[in-house]
Design a protein around this motif. Structure first.
Motif, PDB file in Angstrom:
ATOM      1  N   VAL A 146       0.878  -1.200  -0.051  1.00  0.00           N
ATOM      2  CA  VAL A 146      -0.041   0.205  -0.105  1.00  0.00           C
ATOM      3  C   VAL A 146       0.673   1.191  -0.181  1.00  0.00           C
ATOM      4  CG1 VAL A 146      -1.899   1.295   1.262  1.00  0.00           C
ATOM      5  CG2 VAL A 146      -1.901  -1.334   1.030  1.00  0.00           C
ATOM      6  N   LEU A 147       1.855   1.069   0.861  1.00  0.00           N
ATOM      7  CA  LEU A 147       2.718   2.190   0.810  1.00  0.00           C
ATOM      8  C   LEU A 147       3.546   2.316  -0.652  1.00  0.00           C
ATOM      9  CD1 LEU A 147       4.615   1.947   4.272  1.00  0.00           C
ATOM     10  CD2 LEU A 147       2.730   3.726   3.685  1.00  0.00           C
ATOM     11  N   ASP A 148       3.797   1.557  -1.112  1.00  0.00           N
ATOM     12  CA  ASP A 148       4.393   1.666  -2.628  1.00  0.00           C
ATOM     13  C   ASP A 148       3.262   2.174  -3.494  1.00  0.00           C
ATOM     14  OD1 ASP A 148       6.714   0.759  -4.431  1.00  0.00           O
ATOM     15  OD2 ASP A 148       5.140  -0.483  -5.351  1.00  0.00           O
ATOM     16  N   VAL A 216       5.720   4.359   9.599  1.00  0.00           N
ATOM     17  CA  VAL A 216       5.988   3.319   8.539  1.00  0.00           C
ATOM     18  C   VAL A 216       7.268   4.151   7.669  1.00  0.00           C
ATOM     19  CG1 VAL A 216       3.873   2.161   8.594  1.00  0.00           C
ATOM     20  CG2 VAL A 216       3.913   4.244   7.232  1.00  0.00           C
ATOM     21  N   TYR A 217       7.738   5.331   8.197  1.00  0.00           N
ATOM     22  CA  TYR A 217       8.775   5.805   7.535  1.00  0.00           C
ATOM     23  C   TYR A 217       9.924   6.133   8.358  1.00  0.00           C
ATOM     24  CZ  TYR A 217       5.515   6.730   3.532  1.00  0.00           C
ATOM     25  OH  TYR A 217       4.613   6.904   2.643  1.00  0.00           O
ATOM     26  N   ASN A 218      11.225   5.994   7.673  1.00  0.00           N
ATOM     27  CA  ASN A 218      12.484   6.254   8.640  1.00  0.00           C
ATOM     28  C   ASN A 218      12.520   7.888   8.701  1.00  0.00           C
ATOM     29  OD1 ASN A 218      13.644   3.604   9.103  1.00  0.00           O
ATOM     30  ND2 ASN A 218      13.570   3.658   6.988  1.00  0.00           N
ATOM     31  N   SER A 219      13.579   8.103   9.427  1.00  0.00           N
ATOM     32  CA  SER A 219      13.703   9.724   9.694  1.00  0.00           C
ATOM     33  C   SER A 219      14.107  10.272   8.631  1.00  0.00           C
ATOM     34  CB  SER A 219      14.707   9.880  10.884  1.00  0.00           C
ATOM     35  OG  SER A 219      15.967   9.349  10.552  1.00  0.00           O
ATOM     36  N   ASP A 220      14.714   9.741   7.491  1.00  0.00           N
ATOM     37  CA  ASP A 220      15.073  10.296   6.430  1.00  0.00           C
ATOM     38  C   ASP A 220      14.303  10.279   5.299  1.00  0.00           C
ATOM     39  OD1 ASP A 220      14.854   7.466   5.434  1.00  0.00           O
ATOM     40  OD2 ASP A 220      17.001   7.305   4.996  1.00  0.00           O
ATOM     41  N   GLY A 221      12.955   9.901   5.440  1.00  0.00           N
ATOM     42  CA  GLY A 221      11.590   9.925   4.582  1.00  0.00           C
ATOM     43  C   GLY A 221      11.683   8.685   4.025  1.00  0.00           C
ATOM     44  N   SER A 222      12.527   7.596   3.954  1.00  0.00           N
ATOM     45  CA  SER A 222      12.292   6.377   3.213  1.00  0.00           C
ATOM     46  C   SER A 222      11.232   5.439   4.149  1.00  0.00           C
ATOM     47  CB  SER A 222      13.854   5.728   3.012  1.00  0.00           C
ATOM     48  OG  SER A 222      14.288   5.356   4.446  1.00  0.00           O
ATOM     49  N   ARG A 223      10.629   4.776   3.412  1.00  0.00           N
ATOM     50  CA  ARG A 223       9.474   3.783   3.862  1.00  0.00           C
ATOM     51  C   ARG A 223      10.217   2.652   4.684  1.00  0.00           C
ATOM     52  NH1 ARG A 223       7.886   3.902  -1.667  1.00  0.00           N
ATOM     53  NH2 ARG A 223       8.224   1.609  -1.903  1.00  0.00           N
ATOM     54  N   LEU A 224       9.613   2.000   5.469  1.00  0.00           N
ATOM     55  CA  LEU A 224      10.061   0.943   6.464  1.00  0.00           C
ATOM     56  C   LEU A 224      10.470  -0.078   5.402  1.00  0.00           C
ATOM     57  CD1 LEU A 224       8.539   1.028   9.713  1.00  0.00           C
ATOM     58  CD2 LEU A 224      10.817   2.050   9.077  1.00  0.00           C
TER      59      LEU A 224
END
Length: 622
Positions: A146-148, A216-224
């Motif tokens: 879903v995040l993709d 569901v996102y890391n601190s750099d904005g990337s998805r888990l």
């Protein structure tokens, strides 16, 4: 409720709910043409169509009375012409002349509970597992999928969809995420948090009636990654063992006015307000359900669909829902899974594309390794429950169980033939099934009834849906002939073809923006907006009968053996969804037990027999 059939390849063919083949070619290299505004149909066309729709339903003397009323309304310079001018002016000054009115009137002003009455559920084919470990592995994959999909919308990678060479309106897609319906005393509203300056970065996970905020996102904005998500779901499981928690989500199942009052009481407390806000702003919700009780394969299919639709009751998984949320994915410990969506914001086509993406994504291996970065513990959402809130929850539990016990759900797979049979005889599969539904209803109840099939209007800017009405005069002639032993097989076959062709013609008109129901609604609302007395044709008993939809239907084709399910629109009606595959058709039929005249199983058995008889009519074995 429009789902789509997607086939692989550069040009994908979608089958809409209304059965016509719709060529949908995806191209990101060529800028799409602008989507045109939705036309206001000519007044004379709609009034003639309305009278034709009444003819199979009313005796001649009542038709004659209504015809005079309609002629007076539609005369040149008359009331109808004035209201038509107002609608055409509204169309010139608004993105879409009917969609806002439709969403407000059909959804946000409705005071009925969302489960059963409004929100559709899609039950997807059971996954091949039966334990909590596999449940969490699949749930992790689903979240990542879903995040993709959300990322493709944000980056403009989601291709524009086309139908018959024309682009479709794509504006609903971004609204699916971080949106929620908010209850109000007279009408609800939709809160869209995906447009805020600080975009939400969390989803809500519910297990054993306990809600968690999962970033569901890391601190750099990337998805888990999937493995990161899986680790977090394991943590949530370890924090949600207790099963004695108050099912806060049950409150959202109430009558909208009742829930609106309880909502205001709930939000007086700061802790409750913060927890509710986290649920409402979340990108979507994931419900980790306990297993559905298994009896037999046939009954399991019905129970599984009901579980997605309403949670199975207060002693089952209903407390794992927040019915106001636009998207709620349900993943059961027994391999059952599906989606419940709130349709003031979400509609079939975007949901179809999302589900197709999820299923394709789930076939791929996890593309990324989890970084060795410690993640914060998922945050448990707490509620302060005082005596008033406790009372509200108890009342909601009682009312939801009454509603669930009143709903009869019958899901079955008709295996004798699928959509290839009507296509082989140059018939639209959807039109074939719609006539079959009318025949089955007629055989059970010895009468015809108003039925609505839902067609997309996404070929217009801001377009939502329109109804295709049945029965037609041609259908009525076929029904009367079919049960008459003196009519020859050849004559019955000819009348059947005429009925199917008439429905296909109605479908074509509707897809070209020439349906009648949204236009009639617009004329009525235009008079109300002007402070006028509601025109007589809308106060006529014929209009009340014509809009008492005893058959709420929808074709929901999909690549898999999934089935959609929702409740009837009226107490003495049915809701029927179907997913036609090449050699079989999945059906779901619902009815209310409180009505002695309707029985889902009886209609299901009659429908199976009716489809068999229509096959015999087309392909006699003797």
């Amino acid at each position: 409720m429009l789902l789509s059939r997607i086939q692989p390849g550069p040009c994908r063919t979608w089958l809409s709910l209304v059965s016509l083949r719709q060529e949908v070619c995806f191209s990101s290299s060529v800028p799409p043409q602008p989507v045109p505004p939705q036309p206001v149909p000519p007044l004379a066309h709609t009034l003639q169509g309305y009278l034709r729709a009444l003819e199979p339903l009313l005796p001649p003397e009542e038709i004659s009375h209504t015809r005079k009323m309609v002629q007076e309304f539609g005369r040149p310079g008359g009331l109808g012409a004035q209201l038509q001018d107002g609608l055409e002016k509204r169309a010139r000054h608004n993105k879409n002349w009917i969609s806002d009115w439709w969403v407000q009137g059909a959804y946000l002003e409705s005071r009925q509970p969302l489960p059963v009455h409004s929100s559709p559920a899609i039950s997807l084919p059971r996954r091949d597992y039966n334990d909590w470990r596999s449940q969490l592995v699949f749930a992790s994959k689903l979240i990542a999928a879903v995040l993709d999909f959300k990322a493709k919308i944000k980056t403009g990678q989601l291709p524009v969809e086309y139908m018959r060479g024309k682009p479709l309106c794509m504006e609903l897609y971004p609204l699916l995420f971080s949106s929620c319906r908010i209850p109000g005393p007279k009408h609800d509203h939709i809160a869209y948090h995906g447009r805020s300056r600080r975009l939400p970065t969390h989803i809500t996970v519910v297990r054993n009636y306990q809600f968690f905020q999962l970033e569901v996102y890391n601190s750099d904005g990337s998805r888990l990654t999937e493995s990161q998500i899986h680790g977090q779901l394991l943590r949530i499981r370890s924090q949600s063992w207790k099963t004695d928690k108050e099912p806060m989500g049950i409150l959202t199942s109430e009558h909208r006015h009742t829930w609106g009052q309880a909502y205001n009481r709930l939000l007086r407390d700061k802790l409750n307000k913060e927890s509710v806000q986290m649920i409402e702003t979340g990108i979507f919700s994931l419900c980790l359900d306990s297993p559905v009780m298994r009896i037999s394969d046939e009954k399991y299919a019905s129970r599984k669909a009901a579980q997605i639709l309403h949670g199975g009751g207060t002693f089952s998984n209903s407390g794992n829902r927040w019915f106001d949320k636009t998207l709620q994915f349900v993943v059961g410990e027994d391999g059952s899974w599906g989606l419940l969506y709130e349709q003031a914001t979400a509609e079939g086509p975007p949901i179809a594309t999302l589900l197709d993406h999820i299923q394709q994504y789930c076939e791929k291996p996890d593309p990324k390794r989890a970084p060795l970065v410690p993640l914060p513990m998922p945050k448990k959402l707490y509620f302060h429950i005082d005596r008033e809130i406790k009372r509200d929850i108890e009342h909601a539990k009682q009312n939801l169980d009454i509603l669930i016990n009143d709903l009869d759900v019958n899901v079955f797979n008709f295996k004798r033939f699928g959509k290839e049979l009507p296509k082989k005889h140059n018939m639209s599969p959807n039109s074939f099934i719609q006539v079959a539904l009318q025949l089955a209803y007629y055989r059970v109840h010895n009468e015809v009834c108003p039925a609505c099939d839902i067609a997309s209007q996404r070929m217009f800017r801001g377009g939502r849906t329109e109804f295709i009405r049945s029965p037609t005069n041609q259908t009525l002639r076929f029904l009367l002939a079919f049960t008459d032993p003196t009519v020859s097989r050849e004559a019955k076959l000819e009348l059947f073809r005429e009925a199917v062709d008439a429905y296909t013609a109605l479908t074509n008109l509707t897809l070209n923006g020439l349906g009648i129901d949204r236009h009639l609604l617009g004329l009525k609302l235009q008079s109300i907006e002007r402070g006028m007395t509601i025109p007589k044709i809308f106060m006529d008993t014929a209009y009340g009968l014509a809009t008492h939809w005893k058959l709420r239907t929808g074709q929901v084709p999909a690549n898999t053996d999934s089935v959609m399910c929702f409740g009837p629109l009226v107490p003495d009606g049915y809701a029927i969804c179907y997913n036609p595959q090449a050699d079989h058709v999945h059906f779901s039929i619902t009815a209310f037990n409180c009505c002695e005249e309707t029985h889902a199983e009886t209609l299901a058995l009659t429908l199976k027999d009716t489809l068999g008889q229509l096959q015999e009519l087309l392909q006699p074995t003797v």
